[in-house]
Design a protein around this motif. Sequence first.
Motif, PDB file in Angstrom:
ATOM      1  N   SER A 120       0.833  -1.066  -0.068  1.00 42.88           N
ATOM      2  CA  SER A 120       0.003  -0.029   0.215  1.00 42.88           C
ATOM      3  C   SER A 120       0.934   1.196  -0.015  1.00 42.88           C
ATOM      4  O   SER A 120       0.570   2.163  -0.724  1.00 42.88           O
ATOM      5  CB  SER A 120      -0.843   0.127   1.191  1.00 42.88           C
ATOM      6  N   LEU A 121       1.901   1.041   0.639  1.00 45.58           N
ATOM      7  CA  LEU A 121       2.778   2.382   0.807  1.00 45.58           C
ATOM      8  C   LEU A 121       3.368   2.476  -0.563  1.00 45.58           C
ATOM      9  O   LEU A 121       3.691   3.805  -0.750  1.00 45.58           O
ATOM     10  CB  LEU A 121       4.005   2.378   1.810  1.00 45.58           C
ATOM     11  N   SER A 122       4.056   1.628  -1.329  1.00 43.95           N
ATOM     12  CA  SER A 122       4.400   1.627  -2.502  1.00 43.95           C
ATOM     13  C   SER A 122       3.520   2.266  -3.321  1.00 43.95           C
ATOM     14  O   SER A 122       3.855   3.490  -4.186  1.00 43.95           O
ATOM     15  CB  SER A 122       4.931   0.304  -2.995  1.00 43.95           C
ATOM     16  N   LEU A 123       2.314   1.803  -3.348  1.00 45.14           N
ATOM     17  CA  LEU A 123       1.422   2.303  -4.291  1.00 45.14           C
ATOM     18  C   LEU A 123       1.223   4.065  -4.050  1.00 45.14           C
ATOM     19  O   LEU A 123       1.113   4.841  -4.654  1.00 45.14           O
ATOM     20  CB  LEU A 123       0.026   1.698  -4.195  1.00 45.14           C
ATOM     21  N   TYR A 124       1.198   4.299  -2.967  1.00 42.12           N
ATOM     22  CA  TYR A 124       0.918   5.758  -2.284  1.00 42.12           C
ATOM     23  C   TYR A 124       2.134   6.625  -2.690  1.00 42.12           C
ATOM     24  O   TYR A 124       1.951   7.655  -3.222  1.00 42.12           O
ATOM     25  CB  TYR A 124       0.826   5.692  -0.725  1.00 42.12           C
ATOM     26  N   CYS A 125       3.294   5.931  -2.753  1.00 38.45           N
ATOM     27  CA  CYS A 125       4.493   6.674  -3.420  1.00 38.45           C
ATOM     28  C   CYS A 125       4.231   6.881  -4.647  1.00 38.45           C
ATOM     29  O   CYS A 125       4.392   7.948  -5.246  1.00 38.45           O
ATOM     30  CB  CYS A 125       5.821   5.771  -3.151  1.00 38.45           C
ATOM     31  N   VAL A 126       3.905   6.007  -5.536  1.00 35.66           N
ATOM     32  CA  VAL A 126       3.615   6.155  -6.935  1.00 35.66           C
ATOM     33  C   VAL A 126       2.615   7.168  -7.142  1.00 35.66           C
ATOM     34  O   VAL A 126       2.953   8.103  -7.959  1.00 35.66           O
ATOM     35  CB  VAL A 126       3.105   4.916  -7.471  1.00 35.66           C
ATOM     36  N   HIS A 127       1.615   7.155  -6.278  1.00 32.77           N
ATOM     37  CA  HIS A 127       0.586   8.312  -6.552  1.00 32.77           C
ATOM     38  C   HIS A 127       1.110   9.643  -6.229  1.00 32.77           C
ATOM     39  O   HIS A 127       1.044  10.644  -6.974  1.00 32.77           O
ATOM     40  CB  HIS A 127      -0.681   8.149  -5.447  1.00 32.77           C
ATOM     41  N   TYR A 128       1.905   9.702  -5.248  1.00 29.24           N
ATOM     42  CA  TYR A 128       2.595  11.111  -4.856  1.00 29.24           C
ATOM     43  C   TYR A 128       3.516  11.463  -5.912  1.00 29.24           C
ATOM     44  O   TYR A 128       3.362  12.806  -6.301  1.00 29.24           O
ATOM     45  CB  TYR A 128       3.298  11.039  -3.534  1.00 29.24           C
ATOM     46  N   TYR A 129       4.436  10.523  -6.384  1.00 30.44           N
ATOM     47  CA  TYR A 129       5.258  10.708  -7.358  1.00 30.44           C
ATOM     48  C   TYR A 129       4.628  11.530  -8.573  1.00 30.44           C
ATOM     49  O   TYR A 129       5.149  12.257  -9.303  1.00 30.44           O
ATOM     50  CB  TYR A 129       6.232   9.694  -7.451  1.00 30.44           C
ATOM     51  N   GLU A 130       3.466  10.809  -8.847  1.00 26.89           N
ATOM     52  CA  GLU A 130       2.826  11.141 -10.335  1.00 26.89           C
ATOM     53  C   GLU A 130       2.329  12.575 -10.186  1.00 26.89           C
ATOM     54  O   GLU A 130       2.158  13.289 -11.264  1.00 26.89           O
ATOM     55  CB  GLU A 130       1.779  10.087 -10.618  1.00 26.89           C
ATOM     56  N   ARG A 131       2.181  13.160  -8.944  1.00 27.81           N
ATOM     57  CA  ARG A 131       1.634  14.315  -8.878  1.00 27.81           C
ATOM     58  C   ARG A 131       2.622  15.402  -8.725  1.00 27.81           C
ATOM     59  O   ARG A 131       2.270  16.782  -8.621  1.00 27.81           O
ATOM     60  CB  ARG A 131       0.669  14.409  -7.608  1.00 27.81           C
ATOM     61  N   LEU A 132       3.791  14.851  -8.474  1.00 30.94           N
ATOM     62  CA  LEU A 132       5.012  16.046  -8.386  1.00 30.94           C
ATOM     63  C   LEU A 132       5.064  16.712  -9.864  1.00 30.94           C
ATOM     64  O   LEU A 132       5.093  16.004 -10.931  1.00 30.94           O
ATOM     65  CB  LEU A 132       6.363  15.235  -8.188  1.00 30.94           C
ATOM     66  N   HIS A 133       5.292  17.920  -9.922  1.00 29.77           N
ATOM     67  CA  HIS A 133       5.725  18.520 -11.114  1.00 29.77           C
ATOM     68  C   HIS A 133       4.814  18.263 -12.428  1.00 29.77           C
ATOM     69  O   HIS A 133       5.335  17.523 -13.202  1.00 29.77           O
ATOM     70  CB  HIS A 133       7.150  17.952 -11.395  1.00 29.77           C
ATOM     71  N   VAL A 134       3.436  18.445 -12.276  1.00 29.87           N
ATOM     72  CA  VAL A 134       2.403  18.064 -13.021  1.00 29.87           C
ATOM     73  C   VAL A 134       2.854  18.343 -14.478  1.00 29.87           C
ATOM     74  O   VAL A 134       2.667  17.532 -15.446  1.00 29.87           O
ATOM     75  CB  VAL A 134       1.117  18.832 -12.734  1.00 29.87           C
ATOM     76  N   GLY A 135       3.496  19.277 -14.761  1.00 24.04           N
ATOM     77  CA  GLY A 135       4.051  20.112 -16.235  1.00 24.04           C
ATOM     78  C   GLY A 135       4.852  19.196 -16.672  1.00 24.04           C
ATOM     79  O   GLY A 135       5.021  19.259 -18.044  1.00 24.04           O
ATOM     80  N   ALA A 136       5.521  18.292 -16.023  1.00 24.08           N
ATOM     81  CA  ALA A 136       6.801  17.603 -16.532  1.00 24.08           C
ATOM     82  C   ALA A 136       6.194  16.429 -17.330  1.00 24.08           C
ATOM     83  O   ALA A 136       7.069  15.584 -17.735  1.00 24.08           O
ATOM     84  CB  ALA A 136       7.581  17.116 -15.400  1.00 24.08           C
TER      85      ALA A 136
END
Lengths: 156, 546
Positions: A120-136
């Motif tokens: 669950s934490l891994s998936l949460y990290c993926v979710h957070y990472y995807e939202r970083l720096h949306v324009g990129a």
Amino acid sequence: MSEKRIGMVEKSNNKRQRVNLVPTFSINDHHDVLVEILRRLDGPSLCSAACVCRLWSAVARNDSIWEELCFRQVSPRPSLSLRSVVSALGGYRCLYFLCIRPVLARVPKIIWSRDQLQLSLSLYCVHYYERLHVGAWIGDAPPSSLMFLRKPVNVV
Amino acid sequence: MKRGHEETWDPTPHPQPPSGSCEGSSMTDNIINGKMADDNNNMDELLEVLGYKVRSSEMAEVAQKLEQLEMVLSNDDVGSTLLNDTVHYNPSDLSNWVETMLSELNNPESSDLDPTRICSDRSEYGLSAIPGLSAFPSGEEEEASSKRIRLESVGSWTDPALTRSVLVVDSQETGVRLVHALVACAEAIQERDLILADALVKSVGTLAASQAGAMGKVATYFAQGLARRIYTNDVVSSTVGPSLEEALQMHFYESCPYLKFAHFTANQAILEAVTTARRVHVIDLGLNQGMQWPALMQALAVRPGGPPSFRLTGIGPPQRESSDSLQQLGWKLAQFAQAVGVEFEFKGLAAESLSDLEPEMFETRPESETLVVNSVFELHRVLNRTGSIEKLLTTVKAVKPSIITMVEQEANHNGVVFLDRFNEALHYYSSLFDSLEDSYSLPSQDRVMSEVYLGRQIVNVVSAEGTDRVERHETLAQWKVRMGSVGFDPVPLGSSAFKQASMLLSVFAGGDGYRVEENDGCLMLGWQTRPLIATSAWKLAESPRE
């Protein structure tokens, strides 16, 4: 939920006076006690409690309540360093709603141990990472790798 | 089971009379009587290639009968329950076999049919509907599973001409025809009979267009690959920018569990190998969007004893535009690392081919750091030039990693014989597309893009040759031999990885179809019975070789 016991006492001069038989205790005045109570609830009950009133809704956002919910069946308990990490990623409440509740909905009898928590934490990290720096991201919208958890399941 | 008298409603003697029951069929009788010209063993060549013995003169009625059969079988379930009871022999004698089937259906034993129902007929074939106990739709519910099983049992004929196993993905007969046509076309190409191949690839195109579902999509991509192989001698490798490739892979990441499985199991193997390290250096042979590393950083951040410092060297394709996407990725990962509290260092390496890498490029610090090499679907690309893989593996060995994690497709698409490659690929990608099909909860754009991503692989496997063909997948067994010969020992993946993988798949849509298997210390993810990708871990062999 405030309980006031008001007793009626007959006084000698036949005037009835209001006497408080017990000291009034309003749970709404004691947020820490409320938090302690809410920490022991399960997910659906907690969500119901959060709908009671605005105060309770605000109190229910206390992350420690959700932390307790996430870790209830996990043993051994994760270290405290996890708390700062999860807070940085968005908090336990979001973790619960994004990554834990859908799993419990799909697999109700899951044994929640360290590995499941790690996933669950891994998936949460993926979710957070995807939202970083949306324009990129390539394309317009950020990817939504957790979409598979959110869509309703057709149970055939 | 009925055992009727041998029926010869066909004036021409058949070489092998059917031994199954064959009651008289008034329907087919009316059609074919008087149509036969006497003919002797003049078998149609094209069908002979496929393994069917049909006389050229009989072709028209066999086609009609097949149409009838298809109409009946696709209409309802009555046919299937009937056919389950009867034994049919020798389907390669197509004419008799079809007649047996039809006769069964036209004289059913079951009595729960509505005798007054009339089915619409296909007047172009001159068929007239026969009222009464015929196998017309009775409104029973379809049991797709029984249909599938029935066709598969029919399909398991023992004709030696059909030594390849045929995958029946769809329950309708067009699916079977489609597969046969694809295989026949590939065989024609193998035999260098380009005229026949040309005809077949066109028929595949039309068949595939009418076939809904996974089979149709797979067939379309395979037909594309075959067409490219037939019509162009010098295959132009489809050059799309690396950004499109990465975008397609992102969609593939989102829509199905294969890449997530790969990342999470590899991460778990890495975690278990670096439990005591104070400094960890990971070399990622294919960085793409770096989706694997946030989860690893989080796990390192919360490990007992505090997080190590994390250094990542990501390898990507050469940058075409002025924007340096590798560095941007590094910056994004650094942001994440800061959020979770892990000391982070990043370096991006652009390399046209992995075999160009030299040990010095990585600037390893062997005294202080623990080195990890990670490769997800990258190693097979290096097989396109002889000697490249050995050079790469020697380079990897030279940097002395503590653990190497490797995820590869579990298929042999690198055989020398085109036909074998084709058949393998057909099976493999059919399963893969099937698994995508069942994930009903996908937004359609994701799934379409994933299919495009896989379609490009299919076209590469089928049509490219030489250095252009980069999708040279090999099975885990082959990789084991290769890694063992270079001097690596396998490291078994633990039960944690297995449990995480199982949980991941249980929440995925269509989760019952996915299977995780442990295979001698390696984990395989498959769809139904077919393993599709395999994760393995390796370390340097300790004992010196003699």
